[in-house]
Design an enzyme around this catalytic site. Structure first.
Site, PDB file in Angstrom:
ATOM      1  N   ARG A  34     102.549  -7.726 -69.518  1.00 39.01           N
ATOM      2  CA  ARG A  34     104.352  -6.113 -69.542  1.00 39.01           C
ATOM      3  C   ARG A  34     104.705  -7.386 -68.857  1.00 39.01           C
ATOM      4  NH1 ARG A  34     104.772  -3.035 -64.366  1.00 39.01           N
ATOM      5  NH2 ARG A  34     105.319  -1.055 -65.505  1.00 39.01           N
ATOM      6  N   HIS A  55     109.238  -6.429 -70.248  1.00 44.85           N
ATOM      7  CA  HIS A  55     110.105  -6.330 -69.031  1.00 44.85           C
ATOM      8  C   HIS A  55     111.258  -7.705 -68.690  1.00 44.85           C
ATOM      9  CE1 HIS A  55     107.819  -3.524 -66.047  1.00 44.85           C
ATOM     10  NE2 HIS A  55     107.944  -3.338 -67.979  1.00 44.85           N
ATOM     11  N   ASP A  56     110.782  -8.776 -69.443  1.00 46.89           N
ATOM     12  CA  ASP A  56     111.767  -9.592 -69.282  1.00 46.89           C
ATOM     13  C   ASP A  56     112.842  -9.408 -70.895  1.00 46.89           C
ATOM     14  OD1 ASP A  56     113.122 -12.259 -68.767  1.00 46.89           O
ATOM     15  OD2 ASP A  56     112.166 -13.287 -70.307  1.00 46.89           O
ATOM     16  N   GLY A 115     117.432 -10.021 -73.629  1.00 51.83           N
ATOM     17  CA  GLY A 115     117.078 -10.982 -74.424  1.00 51.83           C
ATOM     18  C   GLY A 115     115.299 -11.923 -73.242  1.00 51.83           C
ATOM     19  N   SER A 143     115.458 -14.106 -67.286  1.00 47.36           N
ATOM     20  CA  SER A 143     115.702 -13.163 -65.844  1.00 47.36           C
ATOM     21  C   SER A 143     114.909 -12.926 -65.180  1.00 47.36           C
ATOM     22  CB  SER A 143     116.841 -12.469 -66.685  1.00 47.36           C
ATOM     23  OG  SER A 143     116.621 -11.214 -67.627  1.00 47.36           O
ATOM     24  N   ASN A 180     109.925  -2.511 -61.995  1.00 45.90           N
ATOM     25  CA  ASN A 180     109.185  -3.351 -61.371  1.00 45.90           C
ATOM     26  C   ASN A 180     108.751  -3.377 -60.119  1.00 45.90           C
ATOM     27  OD1 ASN A 180     109.363  -5.025 -64.229  1.00 45.90           O
ATOM     28  ND2 ASN A 180     111.874  -5.324 -62.545  1.00 45.90           N
ATOM     29  N   HIS A 229      98.926  -0.825 -73.840  1.00 44.61           N
ATOM     30  CA  HIS A 229      98.421  -0.205 -73.031  1.00 44.61           C
ATOM     31  C   HIS A 229      96.637  -0.620 -73.497  1.00 44.61           C
ATOM     32  CE1 HIS A 229     102.450   1.973 -71.143  1.00 44.61           C
ATOM     33  NE2 HIS A 229     102.153   0.486 -70.745  1.00 44.61           N
ATOM     34  N   THR A 230      96.028  -1.087 -74.166  1.00 40.33           N
ATOM     35  CA  THR A 230      94.521  -1.680 -74.702  1.00 40.33           C
ATOM     36  C   THR A 230      94.057  -2.310 -72.744  1.00 40.33           C
ATOM     37  OG1 THR A 230      92.786  -1.802 -75.627  1.00 40.33           O
ATOM     38  CG2 THR A 230      94.776  -3.369 -75.696  1.00 40.33           C
ATOM     39  N   ASP A 282      93.907   1.945 -70.338  1.00 41.42           N
ATOM     40  CA  ASP A 282      92.247   2.312 -71.827  1.00 41.42           C
ATOM     41  C   ASP A 282      91.264   2.413 -70.894  1.00 41.42           C
ATOM     42  OD1 ASP A 282      90.109   2.088 -73.442  1.00 41.42           O
ATOM     43  OD2 ASP A 282      91.260  -0.075 -74.445  1.00 41.42           O
ATOM     44  N   ASP A 293      92.007  -4.637 -77.963  1.00 41.93           N
ATOM     45  CA  ASP A 293      90.786  -3.868 -79.166  1.00 41.93           C
ATOM     46  C   ASP A 293      92.001  -2.283 -79.467  1.00 41.93           C
ATOM     47  OD1 ASP A 293      90.970  -1.820 -77.391  1.00 41.93           O
ATOM     48  OD2 ASP A 293      88.440  -2.528 -76.933  1.00 41.93           O
TER      49      ASP A 293
END
Ligand code: HEM
Ligand SMILES: *[C@@H]1O[C@H](CO)[C@@H](O)[C@H](O)[C@H]1NC(C)=O
Ligand SMILES: *[C@@H]1O[C@H](CO)[C@@H](O)[C@H](O)[C@H]1NC(C)=O
Length: 298
Positions: free
Chosen positions: A61, A65-66, A71, A75, A93, A192-193, A244, A252
């Protein structure tokens, strides 16, 4: 693991993480300057994930978020000081992004091995790949040579990363601003698995989805009933739930299966099925491992 989806998520992750402010990126970037770099990242990540499985999800994750803010330039890893207001305190965050100490550990080890050579942005991109592989997901070669940012953008973090109660249109718009399309949106959401969400990220769906005092009618009601006791109307904001519920630590395609059963945990998960035809077809495609019988087999 299903190969077509593996390919797509890997491809999308390269698309998102290959965005760099500097020059040409290539996997062999450190082959001469720091030959053990990739192996060292993998070894520290493997230890951290062995200690706590969720760390794989948290590191993956962090790359998202970076990359969505100026880019993939690390940061996100900068703390506040002088002119810098850290992205770590943005809405997406705060009380949620985690795994920073693992990246700090990798950076320290690499500074000893080959000082001032391996960028934090590359470390993050490698750690996210290794985390995906360690939990059973696809592998891909990570283009390397990113340069680290000397500035952060709190507003960029707040504005570019979509909140979990986003409409489908908001999700697509925010992905498009990063040069990503609906295929990337559905494939990357497949992350999000693995991992967890706090109650505060999906409470609205349980009690008052549209401001009419009713739960989200695209959420399976027995699943909602299981979630409510530990995610009450008020309080329990930080209580954790697996994203999940079928295979929470395994990378998966159960994520897509859950969505098809109206058991996507976040609003942003479920709308991929319910609000857009192209996206709905992609959810079905990835559920079938990218091998719908109508798909051309070459
Ligand atoms: C499509 C838009 C997305 C939204 C709205 C979204 C939102 C969220 C939210 C709200 C959480 C739970 C955070 C918390 O409550 O503490 C979460 C967790 C997570 N997200 Fe996303 N996300 C999106 C896309 C992505 C992408 C593109 C990736 C990776 C490529 C990703 C990877 C993860 C992972 C692995 C977790 C679990 C983290 C952990 O357990 O520490 N997400 N996401
Ligand atoms: C999402 O949640 C925020 C904060 O609780 C709220 O202000 C906003 O109206 C919600 N958006 C939607 C589309 O429900
Ligand atoms: C639901 O939300 C709306 C606006 O967001 C608010 O006015 C209303 O009081 C809430 N209803 C309940 C039952 O919480």
């Amino acid at each position: 693991m299903v190969h077509f989806m593996s390919f797509l998520i890997a491809f999308s992750l390269i698309a998102v993480s290959g965005k760099a402010s500097s020059g040409f990126l290539y996997p062999q970037f450190y082959d001469h300057s720091c030959p053990r770099a990739q192996a060292m990242v993998k070894s520290v990540v493997a230890k951290a994930v062995a200690k706590e499985t969720r760390m794989a999800a948290s590191l993956l994750r962090l790359l998202f978020h970076d990359c969505f803010v100026k880019g993939c330039d690390a940061s996100l890893l900068l703390d506040s000081s002088g002119t810098i207001t850290s992205e770590k305190r943005s809405n997406p965050n705060r009380n949620s992004a985690r795994g920073f100490e693992v990246l700090d550990g990798i950076k320290s080890a690499l500074e000893k091995e080959c000082p001032q050579t391996v960028s934090c942005a590359d470390i993050l991109a490698l750690a996210a790949r290794d985390s995906t592989v360690l939990t059973g997901g696809p592998s891909w070669e990570v283009p390397l040579g990113r340069r680290d940012s000397r500035s952060a953008s709190l507003s960029g973090s707040n504005n570019n990363i979509p909140p979990p109660n986003s409409t489908f249109q908001t999700l697509l718009t925010k992905f498009k601003l990063q040069g990503l399309d609906v295929v990337d949106l559905v494939a990357l959401s497949g992350s999000h698995t693995i991992g967890d969400s706090r109650c505060t990220s999906f409470r609205q769906r349980l009690y008052n989805q549209s401001g009419n005092g009713q739960p989200d009618n695209t959420l399976d009601q027995s699943y909602a009933a299981q979630l409510r006791p530990r995610c009450p109307r008020s309080g329990g904001d930080q209580n954790l739930f697996v994203l999940d519920f079928v295979s929470p630590t395994k990378f998966d395609n159960a994520y897509y299966k859950n969505i098809l059963a109206s058991k996507g945990l976040l609003n942003s998960d479920q709308v991929l099925l319910t609000k857009n035809k192209a996206s709905m077809e992609l959810v079905n495609l990835y559920f079938f491992g990218g091998q719908l019988s109508t798909w051309p087999t070459t």
